[in-house]
Design a protein around this motif. Sequence first.
Motif, PDB file in Angstrom:
ATOM      1  N   TYR A  40       0.889  -1.093  -0.056  1.00  0.00           N
ATOM      2  CA  TYR A  40       0.067  -0.070  -0.005  1.00  0.00           C
ATOM      3  C   TYR A  40       0.857   1.209  -0.149  1.00  0.00           C
ATOM      4  CZ  TYR A  40       1.047   0.294   5.089  1.00  0.00           C
ATOM      5  OH  TYR A  40       1.705   0.512   6.145  1.00  0.00           O
ATOM      6  N   LYS A  44      -0.833   7.782  -1.584  1.00  0.00           N
ATOM      7  CA  LYS A  44      -2.004   7.873  -2.365  1.00  0.00           C
ATOM      8  C   LYS A  44      -3.168   8.068  -1.630  1.00  0.00           C
ATOM      9  CE  LYS A  44      -4.506   5.250  -5.988  1.00  0.00           C
ATOM     10  NZ  LYS A  44      -4.727   3.979  -6.333  1.00  0.00           N
ATOM     11  N   ARG A  45      -3.971   9.017  -1.959  1.00  0.00           N
ATOM     12  CA  ARG A  45      -5.267   9.655  -1.264  1.00  0.00           C
ATOM     13  C   ARG A  45      -6.363   9.185  -1.848  1.00  0.00           C
ATOM     14  NH1 ARG A  45      -3.707  15.548  -0.200  1.00  0.00           N
ATOM     15  NH2 ARG A  45      -1.745  15.271   1.003  1.00  0.00           N
ATOM     16  N   PRO A  46      -7.398   8.820  -1.291  1.00  0.00           N
ATOM     17  CA  PRO A  46      -8.555   8.553  -2.059  1.00  0.00           C
ATOM     18  C   PRO A  46      -9.065   9.636  -2.817  1.00  0.00           C
ATOM     19  CG  PRO A  46      -9.078   8.259   0.230  1.00  0.00           C
ATOM     20  CD  PRO A  46      -7.667   8.551   0.101  1.00  0.00           C
ATOM     21  N   GLY A  47      -9.592   9.578  -3.991  1.00  0.00           N
ATOM     22  CA  GLY A  47     -10.169  10.674  -4.520  1.00  0.00           C
ATOM     23  C   GLY A  47     -11.671  11.368  -4.014  1.00  0.00           C
ATOM     24  N   SER A  49     -15.364  11.562  -3.940  1.00  0.00           N
ATOM     25  CA  SER A  49     -16.442  10.321  -4.241  1.00  0.00           C
ATOM     26  C   SER A  49     -17.119  11.340  -5.502  1.00  0.00           C
ATOM     27  CB  SER A  49     -17.234   9.797  -3.193  1.00  0.00           C
ATOM     28  OG  SER A  49     -17.979  10.826  -2.514  1.00  0.00           O
ATOM     29  N   GLU A  52     -19.212  13.738  -3.351  1.00  0.00           N
ATOM     30  CA  GLU A  52     -18.576  14.895  -2.813  1.00  0.00           C
ATOM     31  C   GLU A  52     -18.297  15.923  -4.035  1.00  0.00           C
ATOM     32  OE1 GLU A  52     -15.467  13.470   0.600  1.00  0.00           O
ATOM     33  OE2 GLU A  52     -15.410  12.755  -1.196  1.00  0.00           O
TER      34      GLU A  52
END
Lengths: 469, 539
Positions: A40, A44-47, A49, A52
């Motif tokens: 992992y 890297k951040r989650p984009g 949604s 949002e």
Amino acid sequence: MAFNPFIYVAGLVMEAPLYHLVLEGLLVIWIFQLLFSKSYYIRKRPGLSAKEEEELIAEWTPEPLVPPCDDPPPENNNIVDKIATRTISINGEERLNLATTSFHGMNGDKSCIETALSAIDKYGVGACGPRAFYGTIDIHLEFEKRIAAHMGAEIAILYSYGFSTVSSSINCYCKRMDIVFCDEGANLAIKKGIEASRSKVRYFKHNDTDDLNTLLEEHARWERKNSRQAKVTKKFLVAEGLYNYYGDICPLKELIAFKYKYGARLIIDESYSFGVLGETGRGVAEYFGADNSDIDVVTVSMDHALGSNGGFAYGTAYMIEIQRLGGLGYCFSAALPPYLTASALKALELIDENPKLISRLKENSNYLYDQLWSLDGIKLSNHRDSPVFHLRLMAPTTWGQDFALLQRAAERINARGVAVTMTTYVRSEELILPEPSLRIVVNSCLTREDITRVSGVVSEVVTEMLDAK
Amino acid sequence: MATKRFTAHEFTRINLSEHNLGKQAKDFQPNVRQSHPKLHILYIFRFYFTYALIYLAGYVREFVHWFLPANSTYLPVDTEKNIRAGIQSVVDGHAGFYLRNVFLPVNACFHTPLTGSPSVKFEIRERKRNHIFEPLFELTGKTRKALNFGSYNYLGFAQNDGPCVEASKVTVEKYGIGMGSSRSEMGSLQLHRDLEKLVAEFLGKEDAATFGMGFITNAGNIPAILGKGCLLISDELNHASIVLGAKLGTANIRTFKHNDMYDLEKKLKKAIIEGQPKTRRPWKKIIVIVEGIYSMEGTISYIPSLIALKQKYKFYIWLDEAHSIGAMGPTGRGVVEYWGSDANEIDIMMGTFSKSFGAHGGYIASTKAVVSHIRRQTHTNYASAMTPGVAMQIYSSLRIIMGRDDRYPNDGQRRIRRLAENTRYFRSELYKRGLVVYGADDSPIVPLIIFTPNQLDIISRTFMHIGIGIVTVGYPATPLLECRLRFCLSAAHTRDMLDYCLHTIDDVSEMFGLAFLKNRPIPPIPFPTPHEQFKNFIT
């Protein structure tokens, strides 16, 4: 016997101590674990949604299209209702015309109007297309030929609007890598042309040749250092013949000397000096006795002396032909209506036939200048030969206050039968905002008595206003 | 845009369900199909090869001229004094090469001089040059009569007789030729005000402002509504005046693919979510600039989709109706009316008078606040007002279009209907012939793609020889590989004239092999004629 790697490795294993083998076995297992374990990335951040994103879009509120204006300036209620030559009729009131820039009253000249009418009979009103696509009417070609012959240039090019002439011309030659030396006091069309070209621009102080020399010298030093880049960096000198904002005349001889000394191209906007300066009205080159061919491109707006609309540029075929493909205002705009071309051609003839018009304009300007220059509290920034007068306050305070004061003066002068205007400046567009000024435009239709009356009214009102202040 | 692929043709068609359109969309009338056929890869290879040959010939020429003295070419040269002073050349690099070797040989098909009015039958002055690489022409003194398929004379108001011309003559006599002053100083006539009122009423807007030149209406007014922190999203094929206006403002500029509402939506979403670059602040406002009809492509912008997007993304729309005003819609109110949309949804409507009205100049129509802001901020405050004769031509032709002129109550409506019929007829005939035609079925601009520039001149001359004046366009006005012939239809064209032109096209396409889609022509127009589509509107 050939070297056998398997026997060699087997020998090493046999010879190695046990702890060594165990350690290496463990290391191999660890490597395998690292390789196959789930990896992992912390970075890297989650984009966002989709929900949002929708929220963000719903939250965003734009500003209104134009900023709200609490205190809009009053609408221009000066409605002209007759031809304006010597006098101008505003809302039914006849006033002496010192407001419009048609210096010889060609917009209302009988023979010009007759020519225009017969041109409408022949050509209709609009040209209905850009010059390249069936917008070229034979009268356009004739005008280009005649104006080039008149000015002693190789060819000329006709534009359909005065403002676009100079800005498109500049934009056509100057490219991103180039450098432009421009007078600070040049008009908005010039500055917008330079801005659109995205070239580097150095403004020199208004009519200050020393400042220009320093800038050019500085650039020459840079050129010596970066000789390779200097080869592709074109230099341009841009000035106005007769400055719209100040009414003074550019030092043409010095500019030409600089041009050859530093290897720059010279572009002069003669919108206000054409038909005004020089014995026969051929502009600033004739005024100084310079050779017209030393100026690379001259641009002229036909709004003023020729009393029509549109503009033209002239120079050598080498320079001007490029504009037929590169001048945006030429390529991408509908051609000038033929009847306006015809009337401008007639006006050119008339000016050419009557050099008296020019001399009378000069006399009028000189006379008014002599009357007004000694006025207390007011400075005239214009040249004595210039028909465009700019009255500015000797002791300026803030821009807004000065403007209001001068505007009140203009209103009073108007009320006493002399039409004058404030110079319009779009403040947010001007890079270097000139001081507010009251503009008086002399034309050759005015008689000496008219000028005496004008100077009387102006000096009375200005003295009143300044005393009251 | 949902692209539905027919055999080897690409039609972009609006898919209304994609954008959750509101009430208007349900009543939405016209169907629009915009053709953009794709060619076989071998053709594309052929066009590149042609270009390679042209460039090769050019390089050989330039190489030979390298050894010859400068005056041995026909090209104009700089003055000796300038050369001695070491002033750099103004034509250099690729632009100079293109100009000398690709543009100059085909120069003869541009700047064709006319005599008389540019009406539907016009007279052309013949001219000649001694050498194909000579830039300057000489008039021979002969004239030639031809049919006009080149001028933007959509409604046929470019004429030298008739009520508009008479009215304009009276005005010139009364108010003179030029105004010699700007609108903000002493160059306003009551006529200007009446005209502005009429334009605003025509478009269904609160107020309108008029300007002396169409080009400056964009270039000089776009900066007025842009400021720091504003984003301008512009169609990639927008007119040069819009590009110039955008450059003059301080705003950021982005482009979206031509007429691609999906791409626009993607760009809008990204812009709003990410905010300004560097500072990350939200944008102050976003302005989308589109044209009604694109003059080189013949495509029509998707106004209903744009309005639907606007409701979601809250941007402002600047619509340039230079070509569509007068020419589109059941009563000539432009592309907004053509789509049956509400004019109030379009924030700024801009257009020109030099096309359908046979005059010169431009307008901006919007709310009172916006128009008065633009009047204060416009660059034309430094330039002369619209000339009286031109203003009167617009005023009187607009009155005819609106049916206000009692002498010609149905003339405007007749002209508009005529143009729509001509367009449908001419386009469907071209489709049948397997020619590559771009644009919407109802657009009066008909670009016929011939791809390479080497044939531009000879095709133009062939048409002229037969007595038809057409426009030929090449790079830089079009993409390098899509040189084209352009037919501008007019209400004044009769069916006979169109047939004559079509016959000529038959011959020319056979001669030069232009029917690239011969085996799979563009399918016929599937929708009802404009009359049937508009029957709700026409009473």
